[in-house]
Write a protein that holds these residues in place. Structure first.
Motif, PDB file in Angstrom:
ATOM      1  N   ALA A   9      39.172 -27.708  36.957  1.00 28.36           N
ATOM      2  CA  ALA A   9      38.440 -27.685  38.220  1.00 28.36           C
ATOM      3  C   ALA A   9      38.028 -26.274  38.612  1.00 28.36           C
ATOM      4  N   GLY A  10      38.820 -25.284  38.266  1.00 32.54           N
ATOM      5  CA  GLY A  10      38.512 -23.906  38.619  1.00 32.54           C
ATOM      6  C   GLY A  10      37.309 -23.346  37.896  1.00 32.54           C
ATOM      7  N   GLU A  11      36.861 -24.040  36.846  1.00 36.35           N
ATOM      8  CA  GLU A  11      35.721 -23.543  36.087  1.00 36.35           C
ATOM      9  C   GLU A  11      34.404 -24.172  36.537  1.00 36.35           C
ATOM     10  N   ARG A  12      34.424 -24.910  37.637  1.00 28.21           N
ATOM     11  CA  ARG A  12      33.218 -25.628  38.061  1.00 28.21           C
ATOM     12  C   ARG A  12      32.047 -24.687  38.309  1.00 28.21           C
ATOM     13  N   ASP A  13      32.299 -23.521  38.922  1.00 29.87           N
ATOM     14  CA  ASP A  13      31.219 -22.564  39.151  1.00 29.87           C
ATOM     15  C   ASP A  13      30.659 -22.052  37.827  1.00 29.87           C
ATOM     16  N   GLU A  14      31.548 -21.791  36.881  1.00 31.51           N
ATOM     17  CA  GLU A  14      31.115 -21.327  35.569  1.00 31.51           C
ATOM     18  C   GLU A  14      30.275 -22.396  34.880  1.00 31.51           C
ATOM     19  N   LEU A  15      30.671 -23.666  35.032  1.00 31.64           N
ATOM     20  CA  LEU A  15      29.922 -24.762  34.430  1.00 31.64           C
ATOM     21  C   LEU A  15      28.513 -24.836  34.995  1.00 31.64           C
ATOM     22  N   GLN A  16      28.395 -24.761  36.311  1.00 32.50           N
ATOM     23  CA  GLN A  16      27.070 -24.847  36.927  1.00 32.50           C
ATOM     24  C   GLN A  16      26.178 -23.696  36.469  1.00 32.50           C
ATOM     25  N   GLN A  17      26.736 -22.530  36.336  1.00 29.37           N
ATOM     26  CA  GLN A  17      25.955 -21.387  35.868  1.00 29.37           C
ATOM     27  C   GLN A  17      25.500 -21.613  34.430  1.00 29.37           C
ATOM     28  N   ALA A  18      26.394 -22.146  33.607  1.00 36.26           N
ATOM     29  CA  ALA A  18      26.033 -22.406  32.214  1.00 36.26           C
ATOM     30  C   ALA A  18      24.923 -23.440  32.120  1.00 36.26           C
ATOM     31  N   LEU A  19      24.986 -24.469  32.943  1.00 35.37           N
ATOM     32  CA  LEU A  19      23.952 -25.499  32.913  1.00 35.37           C
ATOM     33  C   LEU A  19      22.608 -24.944  33.358  1.00 35.37           C
ATOM     34  N   ALA A  20      22.616 -24.062  34.337  1.00 34.41           N
ATOM     35  CA  ALA A  20      21.366 -23.437  34.766  1.00 34.41           C
ATOM     36  C   ALA A  20      20.759 -22.600  33.643  1.00 34.41           C
ATOM     37  N   GLU A  21      21.621 -21.893  32.890  1.00 34.88           N
ATOM     38  CA  GLU A  21      21.136 -21.093  31.765  1.00 34.88           C
ATOM     39  C   GLU A  21      20.603 -21.989  30.655  1.00 34.88           C
ATOM     40  N   ILE A  22      21.283 -23.092  30.414  1.00 32.59           N
ATOM     41  CA  ILE A  22      20.822 -24.046  29.407  1.00 32.59           C
ATOM     42  C   ILE A  22      19.460 -24.603  29.782  1.00 32.59           C
ATOM     43  N   ALA A  23      19.281 -24.948  31.046  1.00 31.31           N
ATOM     44  CA  ALA A  23      18.003 -25.482  31.509  1.00 31.31           C
ATOM     45  C   ALA A  23      16.879 -24.476  31.298  1.00 31.31           C
ATOM     46  N   HIS A  24      17.155 -23.222  31.594  1.00 33.38           N
ATOM     47  CA  HIS A  24      16.135 -22.174  31.433  1.00 33.38           C
ATOM     48  C   HIS A  24      15.758 -22.020  29.960  1.00 33.38           C
ATOM     49  N   LEU A  46       7.168 -31.144  19.638  1.00 33.16           N
ATOM     50  CA  LEU A  46       7.429 -31.113  21.077  1.00 33.16           C
ATOM     51  C   LEU A  46       8.580 -30.185  21.447  1.00 33.16           C
ATOM     52  N   GLY A  47       9.002 -29.377  20.487  1.00 34.85           N
ATOM     53  CA  GLY A  47      10.049 -28.404  20.779  1.00 34.85           C
ATOM     54  C   GLY A  47      10.423 -27.632  19.544  1.00 34.85           C
ATOM     55  N   VAL A  48      10.827 -26.379  19.746  1.00 34.23           N
ATOM     56  CA  VAL A  48      11.274 -25.529  18.648  1.00 34.23           C
ATOM     57  C   VAL A  48      12.494 -24.740  19.125  1.00 34.23           C
ATOM     58  N   PHE A  49      13.626 -24.968  18.469  1.00 30.61           N
ATOM     59  CA  PHE A  49      14.842 -24.227  18.788  1.00 30.61           C
ATOM     60  C   PHE A  49      15.093 -23.200  17.684  1.00 30.61           C
ATOM     61  N   PRO A  50      15.042 -21.920  18.014  1.00 33.39           N
ATOM     62  CA  PRO A  50      15.256 -20.880  16.996  1.00 33.39           C
ATOM     63  C   PRO A  50      16.676 -20.904  16.450  1.00 33.39           C
ATOM     64  N   ARG A  51      16.811 -20.442  15.223  1.00 32.59           N
ATOM     65  CA  ARG A  51      18.127 -20.341  14.608  1.00 32.59           C
ATOM     66  C   ARG A  51      18.997 -19.364  15.412  1.00 32.59           C
ATOM     67  N   GLY A  52      20.245 -19.743  15.570  1.00 31.84           N
ATOM     68  CA  GLY A  52      21.188 -18.868  16.252  1.00 31.84           C
ATOM     69  C   GLY A  52      21.209 -19.019  17.757  1.00 31.84           C
ATOM     70  N   LYS A  53      20.235 -19.748  18.319  1.00 34.03           N
ATOM     71  CA  LYS A  53      20.220 -19.949  19.767  1.00 34.03           C
ATOM     72  C   LYS A  53      21.040 -21.184  20.077  1.00 34.03           C
ATOM     73  N   LYS A  54      22.136 -21.017  20.786  1.00 36.96           N
ATOM     74  CA  LYS A  54      23.049 -22.120  21.034  1.00 36.96           C
ATOM     75  C   LYS A  54      23.166 -22.407  22.522  1.00 36.96           C
ATOM     76  N   LEU A  55      23.353 -23.693  22.800  1.00 34.56           N
ATOM     77  CA  LEU A  55      23.637 -24.108  24.171  1.00 34.56           C
ATOM     78  C   LEU A  55      25.155 -24.182  24.302  1.00 34.56           C
ATOM     79  N   ILE A  56      25.728 -23.274  25.044  1.00 34.25           N
ATOM     80  CA  ILE A  56      27.187 -23.177  25.118  1.00 34.25           C
ATOM     81  C   ILE A  56      27.658 -23.638  26.494  1.00 34.25           C
ATOM     82  N   ALA A 111      16.958 -29.332  31.560  1.00 38.53           N
ATOM     83  CA  ALA A 111      15.631 -28.863  31.968  1.00 38.53           C
ATOM     84  C   ALA A 111      14.963 -29.852  32.912  1.00 38.53           C
ATOM     85  N   LEU A 112      15.082 -31.139  32.614  1.00 39.93           N
ATOM     86  CA  LEU A 112      14.458 -32.151  33.470  1.00 39.93           C
ATOM     87  C   LEU A 112      15.095 -32.182  34.858  1.00 39.93           C
ATOM     88  N   VAL A 113      16.422 -32.031  34.896  1.00 42.24           N
ATOM     89  CA  VAL A 113      17.138 -32.115  36.182  1.00 42.24           C
ATOM     90  C   VAL A 113      17.049 -30.816  36.967  1.00 42.24           C
TER      91      VAL A 113
END
Length: 468
Positions: A200-215, A179-189, A30-32
């Motif tokens: 290396a082929g999963e780099r695009d998938e990784l970036q997408q996952a990190l963007a979702e995690i940040a959100h 300063l934060g509340v994480f609901p049950r069942g919500k996971k950062l994957i 989130a910070l980055v």
């Protein structure tokens, strides 16, 4: 001394498996990604996998801080050196906040917080808990007056009413902000989280996952509140003779040290590689899975990793294995840790299959289903070896599911195990010609003489072979 105003947080918890890594990765993302801040990550204790993810999220090398391996001055110096150009620094703790190696809490996350005068954010797993959160948090707030628990993040919160009860109890009895509340069942994957490996082929998938995690983390965390706490941390001073300060870089004529770095061998502390360079070495990286031959080097450094997972590919790269074996027979200096030790043996057996390894050292390796050695390791140098003087003590750590069998009785050992397991519970550090191979992982800030010794041996090899 110059003072540095470094906003900083330590992420702690009452116990292990409370969600510290989940929260830390989410906070960093989130910070980055959302606030576009420069964030310097740290990890408490010996660890390679979590730091690899903290590095990926922030784009900066995660550094390890460890009170068992390092003095408070070394911890503070390393922290200042690597954080002073960042907007904020975040330290992920380990185990419970006050858990250490003894009753005094030596080596605990709290010890790191004291060393760098950082406020602690406590991550509490609230499963099957309501009002009891208050005495739990209150105890952590007042246990050590030198440790400031400045906020709480609630994890595994079941529903809005559950959150309301938790917040109310903390407000009434503790006066500490949530300063934060994480609901049950919500996971950062994160894709392919197992073993910290991302093709290396999963780099695009990784970036997408990190963007979702940040959100998601931005929805769950009070970022403004967390940054406000971080900015209240007092100034830190530079320490004279700062540990690990950059020395002269290689001038082009320094010895060349080959470092095995690939998906099989990935466990390297950044400080170890930097220390070799600061001692005058030039580093080149070798892919044990794909490079068909050993390049011209003056020494080898083979770190830990997961050679068993890639044993088939390591076996298939016969040309490199034979080159390494020939170089060792010729006397090439080699320092190998854990996975590197396994690679230098004859055979590796895992999941019912046996694979050929280098065969440079006469032993076989068998993988077990549970750890054979886990935790800090302290060894006394008891035998001749290429890198350490006899009588010295070396602090490090081990974590291996493998054990050595069919060891040639003529092989010599360099270390007597004072704490830990090593190879057989009593000994570690096999030596042969220019090789020292052990289960013990070391950190250059804890064993500063190591880099000079390895580079010195590499220089000697270079002079001998280039003038022969």
């Amino acid at each position: 001394m110059r003072q540095h105003n470094i906003p900083r947080l330590v992420i702690g918890a009452p116990r292990g498996r409370s969600g510290k890594t989940t929260v830390t990765i989410g906070l960093l993302a989130a910070l980055v990604y959302s606030l576009k801040l420069v964030v310097q990550p740290f990890k408490k204790g010996p660890d390679f996998i979590d730091p690899s993810w903290l590095s990926r999220v922030t784009g900066r090398a995660c550094r390890n801080l460890d009170g068992f391996l390092m003095s408070s001055e070394t911890i503070r110096s390393s922290f200042v050196r690597h954080s002073r150009d960042a907007d904020v620094a975040v330290v992920e703790g380990a185990m419970g906040l006050f858990d250490g190696v003894d009753l005094e809490g030596s080596g605990s996350t709290a010890e790191i917080a004291r060393a760098i005068a950082a406020p602690v954010i406590l991550v509490v797993d609230t499963t099957r808990m309501t009002r009891s959160v208050a005495p739990l948090v209150q105890g952590f707030m007042h246990f050590d007056p030198q440790v400031t628990v400045a906020g709480v993040i609630l994890n595994q919160v079941a529903r809005p009413r559950h959150e309301q009860m938790l917040r109310g109890a903390l407000e009434k009895y503790c006066g500490i902000p949530v300063l934060g509340v994480f609901p049950r069942g919500k996971k950062l994957i994160i894709p392919d989280r197992h073993l910290g490996l991302i093709p290396a082929g999963e780099r695009d998938e990784l970036q997408q996952a990190l963007a979702e995690i940040a959100h998601m983390a931005r929805e769950c965390l009070d970022l403004d509140g967390l940054l406000a706490v971080a900015r209240k941390a007092p100034p830190l001073e530079d320490i004279a003779g700062e540990v690990g300060a950059a020395g002269e870089r290689p001038d082009g004529d320094g010895p060349v040290i080959g470092v095995f770095r690939d998906r099989a061998f990935s466990f390297y502390y950044p400080e170890n590689l930097e220390a070799l360079e600061e001692a005058g070495a030039r580093l080149i990286f070798i892919d044990a899975l794909h490079d068909p031959a050993l390049p011209e080097v003056d020494a080898l450094y083979i770190g830990g990793g997961f050679p068993e997972v890639f044993a088939g590919q390591l076996e298939a790269n016969e040309g490199l294995r034979k080159d390494v074996c020939r170089a060792i027979e010729a006397g090439l200096p080699v320092y190998a840790e854990c996975g590197g030790l396994m690679y230098l043996g004859r055979r590796l057996t895992w999941q019912g299959r046996t694979y050929q390894m280098c065969g440079a050292l006469p032993f076989d390796v068998v993988m077990d289903g549970k750890p054979c050695g886990h935790g800090y390791e302290v060894v006394e140098v008891s035998g001749e070896n290429p890198f350490f003087p006899t009588g010295s003590l070396i602090r490090g750590h081990e974590f291996h599911h493998s054990r050595l069998v069919n060891i040639d009785p003529e092989l010599r050992y360099a270390f007597r195990v004072v704490r830990g397991c090593g190879i057989d519970g009593e000994k570690d550090g096999l030596t042969y010609k220019g090789v020292l191979a052990a289960y013990n992982h070391i950190h250059a800030l804890a064993v500063p003489q190591w880099a000079e010794a390895l580079v010195g041996r590499a220089r000697q090899w270079r002079r001998t072979t280039r003038t022969a």
